[in-house]
Design a protein around this motif. Structure first.
Motif, PDB file in Angstrom:
ATOM      1  N   SER A 170      24.815 -35.278 -36.918  1.00  0.00           N
ATOM      2  CA  SER A 170      25.917 -34.668 -37.624  1.00  0.00           C
ATOM      3  C   SER A 170      25.436 -34.197 -38.990  1.00  0.00           C
ATOM      4  O   SER A 170      24.259 -34.295 -39.310  1.00  0.00           O
ATOM      5  CB  SER A 170      26.990 -35.730 -37.845  1.00  0.00           C
ATOM      6  OG  SER A 170      26.409 -36.760 -38.635  1.00  0.00           O
ATOM      7  N   ARG A 171      26.369 -33.749 -39.785  1.00  0.00           N
ATOM      8  CA  ARG A 171      26.004 -33.363 -41.148  1.00  0.00           C
ATOM      9  C   ARG A 171      25.602 -34.577 -41.969  1.00  0.00           C
ATOM     10  O   ARG A 171      24.954 -34.454 -42.987  1.00  0.00           O
ATOM     11  CB  ARG A 171      27.165 -32.647 -41.831  1.00  0.00           C
ATOM     12  CG  ARG A 171      27.259 -31.211 -41.397  1.00  0.00           C
ATOM     13  CD  ARG A 171      28.265 -30.461 -42.206  1.00  0.00           C
ATOM     14  NE  ARG A 171      27.744 -30.116 -43.531  1.00  0.00           N
ATOM     15  CZ  ARG A 171      28.391 -29.373 -44.394  1.00  0.00           C
ATOM     16  NH1 ARG A 171      29.571 -28.904 -44.095  1.00  0.00           N
ATOM     17  NH2 ARG A 171      27.864 -29.099 -45.571  1.00  0.00           N
ATOM     18  N   GLU A 172      26.029 -35.772 -41.516  1.00  0.00           N
ATOM     19  CA  GLU A 172      25.650 -36.990 -42.252  1.00  0.00           C
ATOM     20  C   GLU A 172      24.220 -37.395 -41.917  1.00  0.00           C
ATOM     21  O   GLU A 172      23.450 -37.734 -42.786  1.00  0.00           O
ATOM     22  CB  GLU A 172      26.587 -38.159 -41.914  1.00  0.00           C
ATOM     23  CG  GLU A 172      27.912 -38.136 -42.649  1.00  0.00           C
ATOM     24  CD  GLU A 172      28.783 -36.974 -42.201  1.00  0.00           C
ATOM     25  OE1 GLU A 172      28.986 -36.839 -40.970  1.00  0.00           O
ATOM     26  OE2 GLU A 172      29.231 -36.199 -43.066  1.00  0.00           O
ATOM     27  N   GLN A 173      23.914 -37.389 -40.621  1.00  0.00           N
ATOM     28  CA  GLN A 173      22.564 -37.800 -40.252  1.00  0.00           C
ATOM     29  C   GLN A 173      22.101 -37.180 -38.947  1.00  0.00           C
ATOM     30  O   GLN A 173      22.800 -37.235 -37.939  1.00  0.00           O
ATOM     31  CB  GLN A 173      22.470 -39.323 -40.153  1.00  0.00           C
ATOM     32  CG  GLN A 173      21.023 -39.753 -40.214  1.00  0.00           C
ATOM     33  CD  GLN A 173      20.864 -41.256 -40.210  1.00  0.00           C
ATOM     34  OE1 GLN A 173      21.797 -41.998 -39.927  1.00  0.00           O
ATOM     35  NE2 GLN A 173      19.658 -41.706 -40.503  1.00  0.00           N
ATOM     36  N   VAL A 174      20.921 -36.616 -38.999  1.00  0.00           N
ATOM     37  CA  VAL A 174      20.329 -36.014 -37.802  1.00  0.00           C
ATOM     38  C   VAL A 174      19.337 -37.014 -37.226  1.00  0.00           C
ATOM     39  O   VAL A 174      18.641 -37.702 -37.965  1.00  0.00           O
ATOM     40  CB  VAL A 174      19.596 -34.706 -38.179  1.00  0.00           C
ATOM     41  CG1 VAL A 174      18.777 -34.172 -37.016  1.00  0.00           C
ATOM     42  CG2 VAL A 174      20.591 -33.651 -38.653  1.00  0.00           C
ATOM     43  N   SER A 175      19.298 -37.112 -35.883  1.00  0.00           N
ATOM     44  CA  SER A 175      18.259 -37.948 -35.283  1.00  0.00           C
ATOM     45  C   SER A 175      17.442 -37.092 -34.325  1.00  0.00           C
ATOM     46  O   SER A 175      17.930 -36.086 -33.813  1.00  0.00           O
ATOM     47  CB  SER A 175      18.885 -39.133 -34.547  1.00  0.00           C
ATOM     48  OG  SER A 175      19.610 -38.664 -33.440  1.00  0.00           O
ATOM     49  N   LEU A 305      21.088 -29.470 -45.415  1.00  0.00           N
ATOM     50  CA  LEU A 305      21.478 -28.130 -45.883  1.00  0.00           C
ATOM     51  C   LEU A 305      22.977 -28.206 -46.111  1.00  0.00           C
ATOM     52  O   LEU A 305      23.711 -28.622 -45.230  1.00  0.00           O
ATOM     53  CB  LEU A 305      21.266 -27.080 -44.793  1.00  0.00           C
ATOM     54  CG  LEU A 305      19.895 -26.514 -44.471  1.00  0.00           C
ATOM     55  CD1 LEU A 305      20.013 -25.542 -43.302  1.00  0.00           C
ATOM     56  CD2 LEU A 305      19.272 -25.830 -45.656  1.00  0.00           C
ATOM     57  N   GLY A 306      23.432 -27.794 -47.269  1.00  0.00           N
ATOM     58  CA  GLY A 306      24.869 -27.827 -47.515  1.00  0.00           C
ATOM     59  C   GLY A 306      25.325 -29.181 -48.010  1.00  0.00           C
ATOM     60  O   GLY A 306      24.513 -30.097 -48.177  1.00  0.00           O
ATOM     61  N   GLY A 307      26.611 -29.337 -48.241  1.00  0.00           N
ATOM     62  CA  GLY A 307      27.142 -30.575 -48.810  1.00  0.00           C
ATOM     63  C   GLY A 307      26.490 -30.830 -50.158  1.00  0.00           C
ATOM     64  O   GLY A 307      26.340 -29.908 -50.962  1.00  0.00           O
TER      65      GLY A 307
END
Ligand code: ADP
Ligand code: MG
Length: 338
Positions: A170-175, A305-307
C-alpha cells in the motif's frame, strides 16, 4: 501548508549535464543557468527555456550533487521519512555515473563515487554516532534489497538465477515477496551487496538477456529504529529507494520490431506512468485514487512517492547538439514533474 508548498518541499527536479569527452568537440546545444535553475536549449530557429529546481553544468562534482540533491532526503530517511532518488535520461547521459559512480570506485575517499555509496556512508556515520551517544536507548537495523524491473517483470538482483519478485502493498508499505533482503551492519557490507547486484545487472547472463539500459534497477534500504525515552518506546520504519532507470531515448526512432518493440513499449509505458503519478501527486487530496498499479515501477516506489515522502529526480543530459531531441524530451519530463 498548501499543496503548492508541499510540492516544493517534497519533489525536487534537477538537471545534470554530462561532460563531452569524445574528442569531437561538438557544439553545445545547452546553456545552464544555476542562478535561475534553468536550462536553455538552442534549436536552429529558436531557444527553449526549461525551469527546474536546480541545474548543474558539466563541471558539477559528485560531492555537489550528493550534498544539494540527495543529502536532504537521506536526512529525512534517518528521521523516519521515506524517500526516492532517481536518475532519468537517455542511455549514456550519466545516470549510472550519478547514482553509482565509476565502476569499482566505491572507496571511501574516491571523488567519483556516486550518490548511493555516499548515502550509505552518511547513514552509517549518523546511526553509529546516535548509538554511541545513546548506547542504552537507541537501536537500529538496516536492510538492503536490489530489484530490477524488465518488461513489467521484477527480478531479484541479489540472488543468482532469475528469481521473480511479487510486489504488493500500500502507500504505507510496499513488500517484495521472493526478493532477499539482507541486514547490513557496515558501509562495506552494504556496498558489497550493491556491487554484486550491479555486476549481475551488467553481465546479462540471465535467460532474459537484458541490457542494463533497458531495465530499471532499484536499490532499496529499509531502516528500523527503536528509541527508548523513559517508559516510552518509539519504533520507526523508513524506506529509501535509489533508482537507475531504463534509458529514456525515443524508441520510435529505432527500427525495433518483435520482442524489442514490446520491450520499448513497456519502457515508455513505465516512464510515462511515473511522470503522470509524479505530476499528479502534489495536487492529489488525501484518499484520492492514484494509479500506482499502472506499472511495476510505480508499484515498487509507491510507499516512497507522495504523502510525506521526499523525492529527488535527477535528469541527466548531454550537451552535445547531436542529442538535442532526446535532451528536449528529457527536459520536458523534468518540467512535467514540477
Ligand atoms: P547511463 O547510465 O545514463 O547510460 P553512464 O553513467 O554509463 O550513462 O555514462 C556514460 C559515460 O559517461 C560513462 O563512461 C561515465 O563514466 C561517463 N560520465 C557520465 N556522466 C559523467 C560526469 N558527470 N562526469 C564524468 N564522466 C561522466
Ligand atoms: Mg547506466
Amino acid at each position: 501548508m498548501d499543496s503548492s508548498s508541499d510540492k516544493a518541499v517534497n519533489i525536487k527536479t534537477v538537471a545534470r549535464v554530462r561532460p563531452c569527452f569524445d574528442g569531437t568537440n561538438r557544439q553545445s546545444s545547452l546553456t545552464i543557468n544555476s542562478e535561475s535553475s534553468t536550462v536553455t536549449v538552442k534549436l536552429p530557429n529558436k531557444e527553449q527555456i526549461f525551469h527546474l529546481d536546480n541545474a548543474f553544468d558539466e563541471n558539477s562534482t559528485q560531492d555537489t550533487i550528493y550534498k544539494s540533491v540527495a543529502q536532504p532526503i537521506v536526512v529525512g530517511f534517518l528521521g523516519g521519512t521515506n524517500g526516492t532518488i532517481f536518475a532519468y535520461g537517455q542511455t549514456g547521459s550519466g545516470k549510472t555515473y550519478t547514482m553509482n559512480g565509476l565502476e569499482r570506485d566505491t572507496k571511501a575517499d574516491s571523488p567519483t563515487r556516486g550518490i548511493i555509496v555516499r548515502a550509505v556512508e552518511n547513514i552509517f556515520e549518523n546511526l553509529n554516532a546516535t548509538v554511541e551517544k545513546n548506547p542504552c536507548s537507541f537501536k537500529y537495523s538496516l536492510k538492503c534489497a536490489f530489484i530490477q524491473v524488465y518488461k513489467e517483470r521484477p527480478f531479484d538482483l541479489l540472488q543468482s538465477g532469475d528469481v521473480e519478485v511479487t510486489i504488493q502493498g500500500s502507500r504505507e508499505q510496499v513488500s517484495f515477496r521472493g526478493a532477499k533482503e539482507f541486514e547490513v551492519k557496515s558501509v562495506e557490507e552494504c556496498i558489497k551487496y550493491l556491487r554484486n547486484g550491479w555486476k549481475k545487472r551488467k553481465t546479462a547472463g540471465t535467460s532474459m538477456n537484458v541490457e542494463s539500459s533497458r531495465s530499471h534497477a532499484i536499490f532499496i534500504l529499509t531502516l528500523f529504529t527503536e528509541t527508548i525515552e523513559g517508559t516510552l518506546i518509539n519504533n520507526r520504519t523508513s524506506r529509501l529507494n535509489f533508482g537507475d532507470l531504463a534509458g529514456s531515448e525515443r524508441q520510435k526512432d529505432t527500427n525495433n520490431t518483435g520482442e524489442r518493440f514490446k520491450e520499448a513499449g513497456s519502457i515508455n509505458q513505465d516512464l510515462l506512468s511515473l511522470s503522470r503519478i509524479i505530476r499528479y501527486l502534489p495536487t492529489a487530496k488525501q484518499g484520492t485514487f492514484i494509479p500506482y498499479s499502472s506499472s511495476k515501477l510505480t508499484m515498487l516506489l509507491r510507499d516512497s512517492l507522495g504523502g510525506n515522502a521526499r523525492t529527488a529526480i535527477i535528469v541527466t543530459i548531454h550537451s552535445n547538439c547531436d542529442f538535442v531531441r532526446d535532451t528536449m524530451s528529457t527536459l520536458t519530463f523534468a518540467e512535467n514533474c514540477k
